[in-house]
Design a protein around this motif. Structure first.
Motif, short mmCIF file in Angstrom:
data_model
loop_
_atom_site.label_atom_id
_atom_site.label_comp_id
_atom_site.label_asym_id
_atom_site.label_seq_id
_atom_site.Cartn_x
_atom_site.Cartn_y
_atom_site.Cartn_z
N ALA A 140 0.83 -1.20 0.00
CA ALA A 140 0.00 0.00 0.00
C ALA A 140 0.86 1.25 0.00
N GLN A 141 0.35 2.26 -0.61
CA GLN A 141 1.04 3.54 -0.63
C GLN A 141 1.02 4.14 0.79
N ASN A 142 1.85 5.13 1.00
CA ASN A 142 1.92 5.79 2.30
C ASN A 142 0.75 6.77 2.42
N CYS A 143 -0.43 6.20 2.54
CA CYS A 143 -1.64 7.02 2.67
C CYS A 143 -2.69 6.21 3.42
N GLU A 144 -3.76 6.85 3.74
CA GLU A 144 -4.83 6.21 4.52
C GLU A 144 -5.70 5.34 3.60
N PRO A 145 -5.88 4.05 3.95
CA PRO A 145 -6.73 3.18 3.12
C PRO A 145 -8.12 3.79 2.92
N LYS A 146 -8.61 3.70 1.70
CA LYS A 146 -9.90 4.30 1.37
C LYS A 146 -11.06 3.34 1.63
N LEU A 147 -10.76 2.10 1.99
CA LEU A 147 -11.77 1.12 2.34
C LEU A 147 -11.29 0.33 3.55
N ARG A 175 -10.28 -8.49 4.67
CA ARG A 175 -9.24 -8.26 5.66
C ARG A 175 -8.84 -6.78 5.61
N LYS A 176 -8.75 -6.16 6.74
CA LYS A 176 -8.42 -4.75 6.82
C LYS A 176 -7.08 -4.45 6.13
N GLY A 177 -7.09 -3.43 5.29
CA GLY A 177 -5.87 -2.95 4.66
C GLY A 177 -5.40 -3.74 3.46
N THR A 178 -6.12 -4.82 3.11
CA THR A 178 -5.68 -5.71 2.02
C THR A 178 -6.84 -6.02 1.09
N MET A 179 -6.54 -6.05 -0.21
CA MET A 179 -7.52 -6.48 -1.19
C MET A 179 -7.07 -7.83 -1.74
N ILE A 180 -7.90 -8.86 -1.56
CA ILE A 180 -7.54 -10.23 -1.93
C ILE A 180 -8.24 -10.57 -3.25
N ALA A 181 -7.45 -10.97 -4.23
CA ALA A 181 -7.99 -11.27 -5.55
C ALA A 181 -7.69 -12.71 -5.95
N ALA A 182 -8.69 -13.41 -6.45
CA ALA A 182 -8.48 -14.73 -7.03
C ALA A 182 -7.88 -14.58 -8.42
N ILE A 183 -6.92 -15.43 -8.72
CA ILE A 183 -6.26 -15.41 -10.02
C ILE A 183 -5.85 -16.83 -10.37
N ASN A 184 -5.86 -17.15 -11.66
CA ASN A 184 -5.42 -18.46 -12.12
C ASN A 184 -4.21 -18.24 -13.03
N PRO A 185 -3.00 -18.29 -12.48
CA PRO A 185 -1.82 -17.81 -13.23
C PRO A 185 -1.25 -18.82 -14.21
N THR A 186 -2.02 -19.09 -15.26
CA THR A 186 -1.61 -20.07 -16.27
C THR A 186 -1.68 -19.52 -17.68
N VAL A 187 -1.87 -18.21 -17.83
CA VAL A 187 -2.12 -17.63 -19.14
C VAL A 187 -1.10 -16.52 -19.42
#
Length: 289
Positions: free
Chosen positions: A24-31, A38-50
């Protein structure tokens, strides 16, 4: 479905469970939590085969266009970005269960899929007809391959399109296209290299990827074909709206298109928003060599 798959790194994809990427950037989380899992983190599903859209490099890191896009969005929201390697079939269920925040994984947009989760269309995958560099003929479409062998990846929209055109040729009294299927784009290119086929369908992005890696026995006869829109997917409306706002800001300042340019990837014009409706007609740039 996002069926334009590649074999590169597939064997090790399952070994990579969680991959933290952007800080995260040195700023206040907007969400906060909620709507985030989870606070402070955005969790993304990805299928890393492409590759080059999403894949695992020699160091075991998940990289590619989707990763670059996710990292940029998270940075704008002052959040850490975490990619979770996930089988495609389980992505929507775990999103609906609230175990992840979004799907950022080359997912094709359809109104049916958008009736299950919140989707923001943003780009489009398209196909390229490739032939040997020795073939200098002007090729305007699949009709050129009437009576010739043509390679596609098994079970893809590319295959369906080649079969459809072949059937139309037969109806018109012309020879069919000998459509041959292979497991991956790498296999498709190998068949072309060995002169087993006269041409092939691969993704525009994959053609550019292989060219950059020094694979230069083929040329793109025509690209930007059969475009299929891709979208990010969410469960929470507040998170989806926040991401759409960031995407539109990035589009306005040019940073959005800048992310996509190195990958030769088609970008939808925007504005970006949650929708479940059929998309207006769009095209991707036609590329030739």
């Amino acid at each position: 479905m996002m069926k334009r798959l590649m074999v590169l790194s597939m064997a090790i994809a399952g070994l990579c469970g969680l991959a933290g990427t952007a800080e995260a950037q040195n700023c206040e989380p907007k969400l906060g939590h909620p709507p985030l899992v989870r606070k402070g983190t955005m969790i993304a599903a990805i299928n890393p085969t492409v590759a080059p859209i999403q894949y695992i490099n020699e160091d075991g890191e998940i990289i590619g266009l989707d990763v670059d896009l996710g990292n940029a969005i998270a940075a704008k929201l002052c959040l850490k970005m975490q990619f979770q390697s996930t089988q495609f079939a389980t992505m929507i269920p775990i999103l609906k269960e609230g175990r992840i925040d979004l799907i950022n994984s080359f997912m094709f947009y359809t109104p049916d899929r958008a009736s299950q989760v919140l989707m923001i269309p943003y780009g489009a995958s398209s196909a390229a007809i490739v032939v040997s560099k020795k073939n200098t003929d002007e090729i305007k479409g699949l009709e050129y391959f009437s009576g010739k062998a043509f390679a596609t990846e098994l079970g893809t929209v590319d295959y369906a399109e080649a079969k459809k055109v072949s059937e139309e040729l037969v109806t018109a009294g012309k020879p069919a296209i000998d459509v041959r299927t292979f497991g991956t784009y790498a296999d498709v290119l190998q068949a072309l290299s060995a002169n087993q086929v006269a041409g092939a369908f691969i993704g525009v992005e994959q053609a550019a990827y292989y060219k950059k890696k020094g694979v230069d026995f083929f040329r793109v006869a025509i690209g930007g074909l059969i475009p299929h829109a891709e979208a990010l997917a969410f469960k929470d409306p507040a998170l989806a709206d926040a991401v759409a706002k960031v995407m539109n800001e990035m589009k306005a300042d040019g940073s959005f298109d800048k992310i996509f340019a190195p990958y030769d990837h088609c970008v939808l014009p925007g504005p970006y928003k949650v929708t479940s409706c059929p998309l207006p007609p769009f095209t991707c740039p036609v590329r030739k060599e």
